[in-house]
Design a protein around this motif. Structure first.
Motif, PDB file in Angstrom:
ATOM      1  N   THR A 141      -4.263  -3.758   3.581  1.00 61.70           N
ATOM      2  CA  THR A 141      -4.554  -4.489   2.355  1.00 61.70           C
ATOM      3  C   THR A 141      -3.975  -3.857   1.108  1.00 61.70           C
ATOM      4  O   THR A 141      -4.134  -4.393   0.027  1.00 61.70           O
ATOM      5  CB  THR A 141      -6.075  -4.593   2.133  1.00 61.70           C
ATOM      6  OG1 THR A 141      -6.599  -3.277   1.998  1.00 61.70           O
ATOM      7  CG2 THR A 141      -6.753  -5.321   3.253  1.00 61.70           C
ATOM      8  N   THR A 200       0.429   5.986   5.296  1.00 62.00           N
ATOM      9  CA  THR A 200      -0.705   6.773   5.782  1.00 62.00           C
ATOM     10  C   THR A 200      -0.327   7.642   6.973  1.00 62.00           C
ATOM     11  O   THR A 200      -0.985   8.638   7.236  1.00 62.00           O
ATOM     12  CB  THR A 200      -1.892   5.869   6.188  1.00 62.00           C
ATOM     13  OG1 THR A 200      -1.458   4.932   7.162  1.00 62.00           O
ATOM     14  CG2 THR A 200      -2.462   5.155   4.988  1.00 62.00           C
ATOM     15  N   GLU A 208     -12.824   0.320   6.739  1.00 58.70           N
ATOM     16  CA  GLU A 208     -11.386   0.530   6.755  1.00 58.70           C
ATOM     17  C   GLU A 208     -10.695  -0.721   7.277  1.00 58.70           C
ATOM     18  O   GLU A 208     -11.126  -1.321   8.250  1.00 58.70           O
ATOM     19  CB  GLU A 208     -11.047   1.728   7.637  1.00 58.70           C
ATOM     20  CG  GLU A 208      -9.630   2.198   7.456  1.00 58.70           C
ATOM     21  CD  GLU A 208      -9.389   3.515   8.139  1.00 58.70           C
ATOM     22  OE1 GLU A 208      -8.243   3.721   8.574  1.00 58.70           O
ATOM     23  OE2 GLU A 208     -10.323   4.320   8.224  1.00 58.70           O
ATOM     24  N   GLU A 209      -9.636  -1.136   6.602  1.00 59.48           N
ATOM     25  CA  GLU A 209      -8.901  -2.334   7.000  1.00 59.48           C
ATOM     26  C   GLU A 209      -7.902  -2.003   8.098  1.00 59.48           C
ATOM     27  O   GLU A 209      -7.634  -0.858   8.382  1.00 59.48           O
ATOM     28  CB  GLU A 209      -8.165  -2.904   5.771  1.00 59.48           C
ATOM     29  CG  GLU A 209      -9.096  -3.374   4.670  1.00 59.48           C
ATOM     30  CD  GLU A 209      -9.951  -4.554   5.067  1.00 59.48           C
ATOM     31  OE1 GLU A 209      -9.494  -5.414   5.845  1.00 59.48           O
ATOM     32  OE2 GLU A 209     -11.089  -4.615   4.620  1.00 59.48           O
ATOM     33  N   GLN A 210      -7.335  -3.034   8.699  1.00 59.73           N
ATOM     34  CA  GLN A 210      -6.353  -2.851   9.756  1.00 59.73           C
ATOM     35  C   GLN A 210      -5.099  -2.214   9.190  1.00 59.73           C
ATOM     36  O   GLN A 210      -4.745  -2.410   8.034  1.00 59.73           O
ATOM     37  CB  GLN A 210      -5.998  -4.192  10.371  1.00 59.73           C
ATOM     38  CG  GLN A 210      -7.089  -4.774  11.211  1.00 59.73           C
ATOM     39  CD  GLN A 210      -6.627  -6.041  11.904  1.00 59.73           C
ATOM     40  OE1 GLN A 210      -5.703  -6.702  11.464  1.00 59.73           O
ATOM     41  NE2 GLN A 210      -7.280  -6.370  12.991  1.00 59.73           N
ATOM     42  N   GLU A 211      -4.408  -1.477  10.043  1.00 62.87           N
ATOM     43  CA  GLU A 211      -3.170  -0.852   9.643  1.00 62.87           C
ATOM     44  C   GLU A 211      -2.003  -1.767   9.977  1.00 62.87           C
ATOM     45  O   GLU A 211      -2.085  -2.585  10.888  1.00 62.87           O
ATOM     46  CB  GLU A 211      -2.992   0.476  10.377  1.00 62.87           C
ATOM     47  CG  GLU A 211      -4.025   1.500   9.991  1.00 62.87           C
ATOM     48  CD  GLU A 211      -3.861   2.789  10.769  1.00 62.87           C
ATOM     49  OE1 GLU A 211      -3.429   2.754  11.937  1.00 62.87           O
ATOM     50  OE2 GLU A 211      -4.175   3.833  10.195  1.00 62.87           O
ATOM     51  N   GLY A 238       0.823  -1.207   0.000  1.00 65.42           N
ATOM     52  CA  GLY A 238       0.000   0.000   0.000  1.00 65.42           C
ATOM     53  C   GLY A 238       0.850   1.246   0.000  1.00 65.42           C
ATOM     54  O   GLY A 238       1.975   1.248  -0.496  1.00 65.42           O
ATOM     55  N   ASN A 243      -1.949   1.013   5.359  1.00 63.88           N
ATOM     56  CA  ASN A 243      -3.167   0.203   5.413  1.00 63.88           C
ATOM     57  C   ASN A 243      -2.807  -1.253   5.214  1.00 63.88           C
ATOM     58  O   ASN A 243      -1.872  -1.579   4.482  1.00 63.88           O
ATOM     59  CB  ASN A 243      -4.149   0.625   4.323  1.00 63.88           C
ATOM     60  CG  ASN A 243      -4.799   1.945   4.633  1.00 63.88           C
ATOM     61  OD1 ASN A 243      -4.716   2.441   5.741  1.00 63.88           O
ATOM     62  ND2 ASN A 243      -5.441   2.530   3.656  1.00 63.88           N
ATOM     63  N   MET A 272      -7.148   1.814   0.055  1.00 66.75           N
ATOM     64  CA  MET A 272      -7.587   2.842   0.988  1.00 66.75           C
ATOM     65  C   MET A 272      -8.805   2.380   1.783  1.00 66.75           C
ATOM     66  O   MET A 272      -8.944   2.668   2.942  1.00 66.75           O
ATOM     67  CB  MET A 272      -7.915   4.145   0.248  1.00 66.75           C
ATOM     68  CG  MET A 272      -6.693   4.814  -0.335  1.00 66.75           C
ATOM     69  SD  MET A 272      -5.443   5.166   0.892  1.00 66.75           S
ATOM     70  CE  MET A 272      -6.213   6.504   1.750  1.00 66.75           C
TER      71      MET A 272
END
Length: 97
Positions: free
Chosen positions: A44, A25, A54-57, A22, A42, A47
């Motif tokens: 995955t 961020t 929102e996916e896990q960071e 990714g 991120n 965004m």
């Protein structure tokens, strides 16, 4: 010298498997020393995840950054730092006609 916006424009790639992770961020900065401690991306490589959630960071310690190139940042992300993948095989869905 490099700006944060320059880092955000670069793809982040895992050296262990060659996958694109990714974009940057956020940065974790030690306020006492002023040193960058980690990069936050991120989980995955997108965004937003499925259905706009929102996916896990993923937090990548600065010591795991291998190289910052002109258009890519190469990192080592061990399995222990990656967020768990959802197990979709156990979920079932029914379709209505």
């Amino acid at each position: 010298m490099m700006k944060i916006s320059d880092l955000q424009a670069k793809d982040i790639v895992n050296m262990e498997n060659g996958k694109r992770l990714g974009h940057l961020t956020d940065l974790d900065i030690n306020l006492t020393t002023g040193a960058i401690e980690a990069m936050v991306i991120n989980g995955t490589g997108k965004m937003m995840g499925l259905f706009g959630k929102e996916e896990q960071e993923v937090i990548i310690p600065w010591k795991n950054i291998i190289r910052i190139g002109s258009d890519v940042i190469l990192v080592e992300v061990p399995e222990s730092l990656r967020p768990p993948m959802p197990n979709y095989s156990q979920q079932t869905t029914t379709r209505r006609r």
